[in-house]
Every structure is written in structure tokens, then in C-alpha cells.
Write an enzyme that holds these catalytic residues in place. Structure first.
Site, PDB file in Angstrom:
ATOM      1  N   TYR A  81       0.883  -1.176   0.000  1.00 44.57           N
ATOM      2  CA  TYR A  81       0.000   0.000   0.000  1.00 44.57           C
ATOM      3  C   TYR A  81       0.920   1.225   0.000  1.00 44.57           C
ATOM      4  CZ  TYR A  81      -4.049   2.747   1.649  1.00 44.57           C
ATOM      5  OH  TYR A  81      -5.044   3.672   1.791  1.00 44.57           O
ATOM      6  N   ARG A 134      -5.719  10.408 -10.581  1.00 42.14           N
ATOM      7  CA  ARG A 134      -5.051  11.098  -9.455  1.00 42.14           C
ATOM      8  C   ARG A 134      -4.636  10.026  -8.469  1.00 42.14           C
ATOM      9  NH1 ARG A 134      -5.265  10.443  -4.590  1.00 42.14           N
ATOM     10  NH2 ARG A 134      -7.268  11.256  -3.895  1.00 42.14           N
ATOM     11  N   LYS A 152      -5.709  -1.563  -2.291  1.00 43.67           N
ATOM     12  CA  LYS A 152      -6.841  -1.308  -1.382  1.00 43.67           C
ATOM     13  C   LYS A 152      -7.579  -2.619  -1.093  1.00 43.67           C
ATOM     14  CE  LYS A 152      -6.973   3.321  -1.116  1.00 43.67           C
ATOM     15  NZ  LYS A 152      -7.236   4.217  -0.018  1.00 43.67           N
ATOM     16  N   GLU A 223     -12.129   5.192  -6.306  1.00 44.21           N
ATOM     17  CA  GLU A 223     -10.830   5.546  -5.739  1.00 44.21           C
ATOM     18  C   GLU A 223     -10.005   6.387  -6.702  1.00 44.21           C
ATOM     19  OE1 GLU A 223      -9.887   4.463  -2.584  1.00 44.21           O
ATOM     20  OE2 GLU A 223      -8.175   5.802  -2.791  1.00 44.21           O
ATOM     21  N   ASP A 224      -9.415   7.427  -6.174  1.00 44.22           N
ATOM     22  CA  ASP A 224      -8.396   8.216  -6.867  1.00 44.22           C
ATOM     23  C   ASP A 224      -8.815   8.720  -8.251  1.00 44.22           C
ATOM     24  OD1 ASP A 224      -7.006   7.879  -4.572  1.00 44.22           O
ATOM     25  OD2 ASP A 224      -5.276   6.873  -5.442  1.00 44.22           O
ATOM     26  N   ASP A 244     -13.923   6.636  -1.503  1.00 40.04           N
ATOM     27  CA  ASP A 244     -13.011   6.522  -0.366  1.00 40.04           C
ATOM     28  C   ASP A 244     -12.252   7.821  -0.098  1.00 40.04           C
ATOM     29  OD1 ASP A 244     -11.648   5.121   1.628  1.00 40.04           O
ATOM     30  OD2 ASP A 244      -9.976   4.744   0.267  1.00 40.04           O
ATOM     31  N   ASP A 245     -11.902   8.552  -1.153  1.00 40.05           N
ATOM     32  CA  ASP A 245     -11.097   9.770  -0.958  1.00 40.05           C
ATOM     33  C   ASP A 245     -11.912  10.887  -0.313  1.00 40.05           C
ATOM     34  OD1 ASP A 245      -8.545   8.917  -2.194  1.00 40.05           O
ATOM     35  OD2 ASP A 245      -9.884   8.567  -3.879  1.00 40.05           O
ATOM     36  N   ASN A 389      -0.168  11.698   0.346  1.00 33.13           N
ATOM     37  CA  ASN A 389       0.575  10.464   0.068  1.00 33.13           C
ATOM     38  C   ASN A 389       1.245  10.558  -1.284  1.00 33.13           C
ATOM     39  OD1 ASN A 389      -0.328   9.098   2.433  1.00 33.13           O
ATOM     40  ND2 ASN A 389      -2.318   8.797   1.465  1.00 33.13           N
TER      41      ASN A 389
HETATM   42  N1  LIG Z   1      -4.414  10.190   4.249  1.00 30.26           N
HETATM   43  C1  LIG Z   1      -5.360   9.697   3.502  1.00 30.26           C
HETATM   44  O1  LIG Z   1      -6.041   8.733   3.862  1.00 30.26           O
HETATM   45  C2  LIG Z   1      -5.609  10.300   2.168  1.00 30.26           C
HETATM   46  C3  LIG Z   1      -4.722  11.158   1.595  1.00 30.26           C
HETATM   47  N2  LIG Z   1      -4.989  11.701   0.374  1.00 30.26           N
HETATM   48  C4  LIG Z   1      -3.954  12.528  -0.215  1.00 30.26           C
HETATM   49  O2  LIG Z   1      -4.394  13.858  -0.287  1.00 30.26           O
HETATM   50  C5  LIG Z   1      -3.794  14.478  -1.405  1.00 30.26           C
HETATM   51  C6  LIG Z   1      -4.882  15.226  -2.174  1.00 30.26           C
HETATM   52  O3  LIG Z   1      -5.869  14.346  -2.644  1.00 30.26           O
HETATM   53  P1  LIG Z   1      -7.188  14.924  -3.356  1.00 30.26           P
HETATM   54  O4  LIG Z   1      -7.826  15.940  -2.500  1.00 30.26           O
HETATM   55  O5  LIG Z   1      -8.019  13.784  -3.749  1.00 30.26           O
HETATM   56  O6  LIG Z   1      -6.550  15.599  -4.631  1.00 30.26           O
HETATM   57  P2  LIG Z   1      -7.112  16.800  -5.468  1.00 30.26           P
HETATM   58  O7  LIG Z   1      -6.322  16.875  -6.697  1.00 30.26           O
HETATM   59  O8  LIG Z   1      -8.589  16.694  -5.544  1.00 30.26           O
HETATM   60  O9  LIG Z   1      -6.783  18.080  -4.552  1.00 30.26           O
HETATM   61  C7  LIG Z   1      -5.518  18.653  -4.369  1.00 30.26           C
HETATM   62  C8  LIG Z   1      -5.714  20.043  -3.785  1.00 30.26           C
HETATM   63  O10 LIG Z   1      -4.433  20.581  -3.467  1.00 30.26           O
HETATM   64  C9  LIG Z   1      -4.375  21.899  -3.978  1.00 30.26           C
HETATM   65  N3  LIG Z   1      -3.006  22.283  -4.279  1.00 30.26           N
HETATM   66  C10 LIG Z   1      -2.222  21.838  -5.280  1.00 30.26           C
HETATM   67  N4  LIG Z   1      -1.052  22.517  -5.264  1.00 30.26           N
HETATM   68  C11 LIG Z   1      -1.119  23.384  -4.240  1.00 30.26           C
HETATM   69  C12 LIG Z   1      -0.240  24.353  -3.732  1.00 30.26           C
HETATM   70  N5  LIG Z   1       0.969  24.558  -4.267  1.00 30.26           N
HETATM   71  N6  LIG Z   1      -0.632  25.086  -2.664  1.00 30.26           N
HETATM   72  C13 LIG Z   1      -1.842  24.889  -2.127  1.00 30.26           C
HETATM   73  N7  LIG Z   1      -2.715  23.963  -2.557  1.00 30.26           N
HETATM   74  C14 LIG Z   1      -2.363  23.233  -3.609  1.00 30.26           C
HETATM   75  C15 LIG Z   1      -5.238  21.872  -5.225  1.00 30.26           C
HETATM   76  O11 LIG Z   1      -5.635  23.184  -5.587  1.00 30.26           O
HETATM   77  C16 LIG Z   1      -6.398  21.007  -4.736  1.00 30.26           C
HETATM   78  O12 LIG Z   1      -7.323  21.802  -4.036  1.00 30.26           O
HETATM   79  C17 LIG Z   1      -3.112  13.385  -2.199  1.00 30.26           C
HETATM   80  O13 LIG Z   1      -1.730  13.431  -1.920  1.00 30.26           O
HETATM   81  C18 LIG Z   1      -3.670  12.115  -1.637  1.00 30.26           C
HETATM   82  O14 LIG Z   1      -2.724  11.076  -1.654  1.00 30.26           O
HETATM   83  C19 LIG Z   1      -6.161  11.467  -0.293  1.00 30.26           C
HETATM   84  C20 LIG Z   1      -7.078  10.605   0.236  1.00 30.26           C
HETATM   85  C21 LIG Z   1      -6.833   9.902   1.483  1.00 30.26           C
HETATM   86  C1  LIG Z   2      -4.913   6.917   0.894  1.00 31.27           C
HETATM   87  C2  LIG Z   2      -5.580   7.395  -0.299  1.00 31.27           C
HETATM   88  O1  LIG Z   2      -6.678   6.988  -0.585  1.00 31.27           O
HETATM   89  C3  LIG Z   2      -4.935   8.366  -1.124  1.00 31.27           C
HETATM   90  O2  LIG Z   2      -3.868   8.851  -0.780  1.00 31.27           O
HETATM   91  O3  LIG Z   2      -5.509   8.690  -2.167  1.00 31.27           O
HETATM   92 MG   LIG Z   3      -7.151   7.447  -2.596  1.00 28.12          MG
END
Ligand SMILES: NC(=O)C1=CN([C@@H]2O[C@H](COP(=O)(O)OP(=O)(O)OC[C@H]3O[C@@H](n4cnc5c(N)ncnc54)[C@H](O)[C@@H]3O)[C@@H](O)[C@H]2O)C=CC1
Ligand SMILES: CC(=O)C(=O)O
Ligand SMILES: [Mg+2]
Length: 563
Positions: A81, A134, A152, A223-224, A244-245, A389
Site C-alpha cells: 500500500y 489522481r 486497497k 478511488e483516486d 473513499d477519498d 501520500n
Molecule cells: N491520508 C489519507 O487517507 C488520504 C490522503 N490523500 C492525499 O491527499 C492528497 C490530495 O488528494 P485529493 O484531494 O483527492 O486531490 P485533489 O487533486 O482533488 O486536490 C488537491 C488540492 O491541493 C491543492 N493544491 C495543489 N497545489 C497546491 C499548492 N501549491 N498550494 C496549495 N494547494 C495546492 C489543489 O488546488 C487542490 O485543491 C493526495 O496526496 C492524496 O494522496 C487522499 C485521500 C486519502
Molecule cells: C490513501 C488514499 O486513498 C490516497 O492517498 O488517495
Molecule cells: Mg485514494
């Protein structure tokens, strides 16, 4: 996927399975098998080699793979993962050897129902579907995204006991905007630019019908997706599905925040939250925390919303900053900024003076030393969750957060970080705020209750159950999430909360669970969980199988062979 050739099988079972001679002669304990696996993993020089070894093991003997994973969650999870799955997805077309799931492309439209019937397993309980657009914080990885569906689903099995053969990883290939992939002769997907939302929805409409037609009770997890909001809005009241996101992440971070807010001793109405990242995860998390603040702080929707400040790539999200906001951001857009615009995170931090800082931006290192230090001036126990991540995208490390807050930080990250040794020699463990703590339980809860839908109450219940699942010892050790080695027990508790919420919402359809008290229901859930150490039912057959019996009775020349 197989599990026939297992060196732990006794001679009688080998005979029953007709595999005598096809397996080395020794009969080994599970411990010895796992020792060999760990030795092999430790001998591999790169993380990707370890990933490939584990993929091969899953495909050749999934019982052993899951025994290894379940007994060594802390060591093996990062290899199947986040973070290593990210590297695998990036290099998928170069390391590919087995499909391990379904690749459904734009060229297949109009025939998806027939194609879905090619999946060899008769029963499927759950699928994870990605469009690869993504993947973690690594961007558009095209069909390489299937690695995340596989990863997952491995956790659905390891954490919640959904049987491995009843899981189906899917990537839909609607093209890619990744030039590196488009120019790579080894790329396994369609070499065309990614199609837009209208075509994506058309394709998903057909896919949803195809899945539901073949497996009427299937749970569909999205997902993603770069733009996951349209599919969730459209299908959440039609199918047993969730994203999930948006929802899983919202729930898992809510659970950590419930526990962290308790530690700060600052009531919800006095908290101020800054989110770096206002995408699917950022908005999903903000929505769930807002629900909790409304409940726990007795706040109106408007009062709760005003505690949130979302920052995207253009700065603080406000009504008057001059761009057309995407719909999902509008609810959190500020109208009280008196015409001022805040472009950088530093400026926003000075303006808001937050007690909670969330990172869901994909920008590794965005929480600088200066920002982390400032957080200590607004709260004695600042809550800092760099959740992007994989590790390379994390907004800060655990070590930095600990050092720059004099070890006062309440911390959780999306990917795992090593322990930190404090000034007095105390060992601190980093919380992992990753949706893996809830999605397996949400899926299992939906399967066990035979839920017709997965609604907000069920998602919220998963967070409450997770938050409540910590042992007194874990709380005393300052943890915000339970230790990963208890994940199966925790997932059963999460599933219980989800089932109860499904019942309250009249979406549970399993008559067997009617009237069960909590203890009975947890036992019921646990009994449904796949156990990779269970002796296969064939072991109980001391009689020859039906074919052997029939052919021997008929004295046919091919008796004892299965043709
Ligand atoms: N810990 C967890 O369980 C999870 C973590 N994530 C992580 O969260 C991150 C974002 O995922 P999503 O929201 O789905 O992606 P997304 O693409 O929908 O959102 C990314 C956001 O970050 C902003 N962004 C990009 N560059 C930026 C900058 N320089 N300054 C400020 N904001 C900026 C974008 O404008 C957007 O609002 C990914 O790295 C993903 O791996 C996502 C889901 C679960
Ligand atoms: C953990 C997860 O779902 C993500 O980083 O997109
Ligand atoms: Mg995800």
C-alpha cells in the site's frame, strides 16, 4: 489467484487436493513459512523488488500472503500500500507480469456487460474502481492506477476479512494526460488524451449497470479520481457505493480529530482550522469535521462552517478572489475577508492563527519549520496532520513536527513515518491518518448488513467507532489511532458501527442480523471474516471427491485422473 500449493498442508489434504508430489515433501508450520517469506523480503535490495515478490506470493498462494500480511501489518502494509504502491503504479507498464484485475477501456464501451462476464470468479462482494487520474499525490498514472485498486482490496481482505476471491480490482482506461506514458512504447493503456467528464459519466453509467447485473449485491468503491464528485453525487442513492477519498478520508480524519481535540482541551467552537488543499480529500475531511462540530459544539451549520479556512493552489478560498470556484469548494468559501486576498499558506496562518492544520495538497514539505513553529503560538497542543501520500508528498515529516513543536504536536500523517526518540529518550509513534482504518470496515459493514446504500450516517458511524476503538493503553501512550497490529479487531468494530447505522437508516436487508445485540453481532461479523490460517474444507474429506467416486464406481479407464 491460487492457494493450492501450500507447504503447511498435511499429507491427507494433499491427497484430497491431488497435489501430492506437486509440493515439496516437508510439512511446515505457518511460522516457518512466514520466516522464509520475511527472509526473502529482507534479501531484496529495492522496495519495488519487495512489492513484486509480494504480488507473486499473493497470486501463487494467497493464504500464505495474507497470513504474512496480517501477522506483520506494520512491516508489510507499506510494501503493498502507500508508499510503495505509488512507485509500483508509476512504473506499472515496466513491471507488469500479471493482470490481477480488470482493465476496461473506452474501446470496450457498449460491451461492458459481456466483458464483465469474463471475470472468472462467480461471486464478487466488492470492487475498487479507479480511472487512474489522481493516484495518491502522484497525478495521472493511466492504467498504472490499477495498482491502487489491488492494494486497497488487499487491505479489505487483510483488515476486514473479505475473501480475496470475492474482490475485484478495476481500472477504467479513458486515456491519460501523462506525456511520459503517452510516449512510452511499453505503456499498457490506450494512447489517447484523457476524455472529459461527460464521456466518463457515460462510461460509468454503463459500468455500474454491468456490475450490478452480474453481481446484484456488489459494493462499488471509487478511488483516486481527479474529479470524483459527479459520480458520487449521481450514484450514491442508486447503488451500494462510496468514494473513499471523499468519504473514507473524511471519516478517518474525523476520528483522529475527535481524539486530538479532546487532548487540546479546546472546545470545538474555539478551534480554527486551516486546510492546505481543497480537493476531494480536503473538502471531504472538512465536511465530516464540520458535522462533528455541529453535534459536539452545538453549533449551527453556519457557525461550524466559519471555523474552516481552505487554501488551494490560488490561496485562501474566498468569494471575491476573482476565479470561478469549483462547486465542491463553495460551501467553505469565505466572505468575511474584507476584500483582502491571502496567496500563501504563511499569510493565511498569520491571518487565521489556527489550532488545527491539515495537509491534503500533494505538496511535500509545505509545512515549513516556520509554519510549524508558529502553530505552537496559537495552541499548546497544535494539531498538525500532513496527510498527502505517498511519503514524498507529505507536507512535513513526523521528526520535523516533533522537533519544531517541542514534542507537543498532535500528529497524524497519510503514509507511515518511523518512531521518534524524544529528548528524554521516550519513543513516540506517528499516528497514521489513512483511510485504511475505515474503508475495510465500511465495506464489511455494508456486506454484512446487505446494505442497499451507503449513506452519510454510516460513514459518520465508521468514524465514531474508530475514535472509540482505542484501548486505555493506546490513549495513555498518546495515540490518536489504534495500533496497526489490531486492525482486524478495529475493523470489526467499525463494521459494527456501520451495520447499526444501516439498520437505523432502514437500508440493511440481511434478516439474519435482526435483533442481535452488539456482542452477538460482532461475533457474527468475525465469523464472516476470511481466515487465511483455516484448514481448507477439502481437508475434511476423507472420502474421495465426487468425480473419483463416480469414475471408480463405473470402472472407467480414466479413474483417479481429472482429465
Ligand atoms: N491520508 C489519507 O487517507 C488520504 C490522503 N490523500 C492525499 O491527499 C492528497 C490530495 O488528494 P485529493 O484531494 O483527492 O486531490 P485533489 O487533486 O482533488 O486536490 C488537491 C488540492 O491541493 C491543492 N493544491 C495543489 N497545489 C497546491 C499548492 N501549491 N498550494 C496549495 N494547494 C495546492 C489543489 O488546488 C487542490 O485543491 C493526495 O496526496 C492524496 O494522496 C487522499 C485521500 C486519502
Ligand atoms: C490513501 C488514499 O486513498 C490516497 O492517498 O488517495
Ligand atoms: Mg485514494
Amino acid at each position: 489467484m491460487s492457494t493450492r500449493f501450500d507447504t503447511s498442508y498435511e499429507p491427507q489434504l494433499r491427497q484430497n487436493l491431488h497435489i501430492s508430489g506437486l509440493v515439496p515433501p516437508v510439512v511446515e508450520s505457518h511460522d516457518i513459512q512466514i520466516k522464509r517469506c520475511l527472509k526473502a523480503i529482507h534479501s531484496k535490495k529495492t522496495e519495488i523488488d519487495k512489492y513484486l515478490y509480494l504480488s507473486h506470493l499473493r497470486n501463487s498462494n494467497f493464504n500464505l500472503f495474507y497470513r504474512l500480511l496480517i501477522d506483520n501489518m506494520r512491516e508489510i502494509t507499506p510494501l503493498v500500500y502507500t508508499p510503495v504502491v505509488g512507485e509500483a503504479c508509476e512504473n506499472w507498464s515496466h513491471i507488469f507480469s500479471e493482470p490481477e484485475g480488470m482493465y476496461l477501456s473506452w474501446a470496450d464501451r457498449g460491451h461492458l456487460s459481456d466483458i464483465i462476464h469474463n471475470w472468472p470468479e462467480k461471486e464478487v462482494d466488492i470492487t475498487v474502481v479507479t480511472d487512474g487520474s489522481r493516484i495518491l499525490g502522484l497525478g495521472d498514472l493511466g492504467v498504472g492506477g490499477i495498482g491502487i485498486s489491488i492494494g486497497k482490496l488487499a487491505l479489505y481482505t487483510a483488515c476486514a476479512g473479505i475473501h480475496p476471491t470475492k474482490t475485484l480490482p478495476i481500472v477504467i482506461d479513458l486515456g491519460t494526460d501523462n506525456e511520459r506514458l503517452l510516449n512510452d512504447e511499453l505503456y499498457l493503456g490506450l494512447k489517447m488524451k484523457r476524455l472529459g467528464e461527460k464521456d466518463m459519466m457515460k462510461f460509468l453509467d454503463e459500468l455500474m449497470v454491468a456490475l450490478k447485473t452480474r453481481w446484484p449485491s456488489i459494493i462499488i468503491q471509487f478511488e483516486d479520481f481527479k474529479n470524483p464528485f459527479p459520480s458520487l453525487a449521481k450514484y450514491q442513492n442508486m447503488y451500494t457505493c462510496f468514494n473513499d477519498d471523499i468519504q473514507g478520508t473524511g471519516a478517518v480524519i474525523l476520528a483522529g480529530v475527535i481524539n486530538a481535540v479532546r487532548e487540546t482541551k479546546i472546545p470545538p467552537q474555539d478551534q480554527r482550522l486551516v486546510f492546505l488543499g481543497a480537493g476531494s480529500a480536503g473538502v471531504g475531511v472538512a465536511r465530516q469535521i464540520m458535522e462533528m462540530f455541529k453535534k459536539e459544539g452545538n453549533l449551527s451549520e453556519d457557525e461550524a462552517r466559519k471555523l474552516f479556512y481552505l487554501v488551494d493552489s490560488k490561496g485562501l478560498v474566498t468569494n471575491d478572489r476573482g476565479d470561478k470556484l469549483q462547486e465542491h469548494k463553495i460551501v467553505f468559501s469565505r466572505n468575511d475577508n474584507n476584500g483582502q486576498q491571502f496567496k500563501t499558506l504563511d499569510e493565511v496562518i498569520d491571518y487565521v492563527k489556527p489550532t488545527i492544520l491539515m495537509g491534503l495538497s500533494t505538496i511535500g514539505g509545505a509545512f515549513t519549520e516556520g509554519i510549524i513553529k508558529k502553530m505552537t503560538t496559537f495552541s499548546e497542543r497544535p494539531i498538525i496532520f500532513p496527510l498527502s501520500n505517498p511519503v514524498s508528498k507529505s507536507e512535513c515529516t513526523f521528526e520535523d513536527a516533533m522537533k519544531h513543536t517541542d514534542e507537543k504536536v498532535l500528529f497524524a500523517s497519510g503514509s507511515p513515518f518511523p518512531n521518534y526518540e524524544g529528548k528524554d529518550g521516550k519513543i513516540y509513534e506517528a499516528g497514521q491518518g489513512n483511510n485504511m482504518y475505515v474503508f475495510p470496515g465500511i465495506g464489511m459493514g455494508a456486506i454484512v448488513s446487505q446494505a442497499s446504500l451507503i449513506n452519510q450516517d454510516m460513514i459518520y458511524a465508521s468514524a465514531e467507532s474508530l475514535a472509540a476503538s482505542l484501548t486505555p493503553e493506546e490513549r495513555a501512550d498518546g495515540l490518536l489511532y489504534p495500533r496497526i497490529n489490531r486492525i482486524r479487531e478495529v475493523s470489526a468494530q467499525v463494521a459494527l458501527g456501520v451495520v447499526r447505522a444501516a439498520e437505523r437508516n432502514h437500508v440493511a436487508r440481511n434478516p439474519e442480523i435482526n435483533g442481535m445485540d452488539d456482542d452477538t453481532l460482532v461475533e457474527y461479523i468475525k465469523q464472516k471474516m476470511y481466515d487465511p490460517s483455516a484448514v481448507p474444507t477439502e481437508a475434511k474429506e476423507t472420502e474421495p471427491d465426487m468425480w473419483t467416486w463416480l469414475t471408480s464406481k463405473l470402472s472407467l479407464p480414466w479413474s483417479h485422473s481429472k482429465l
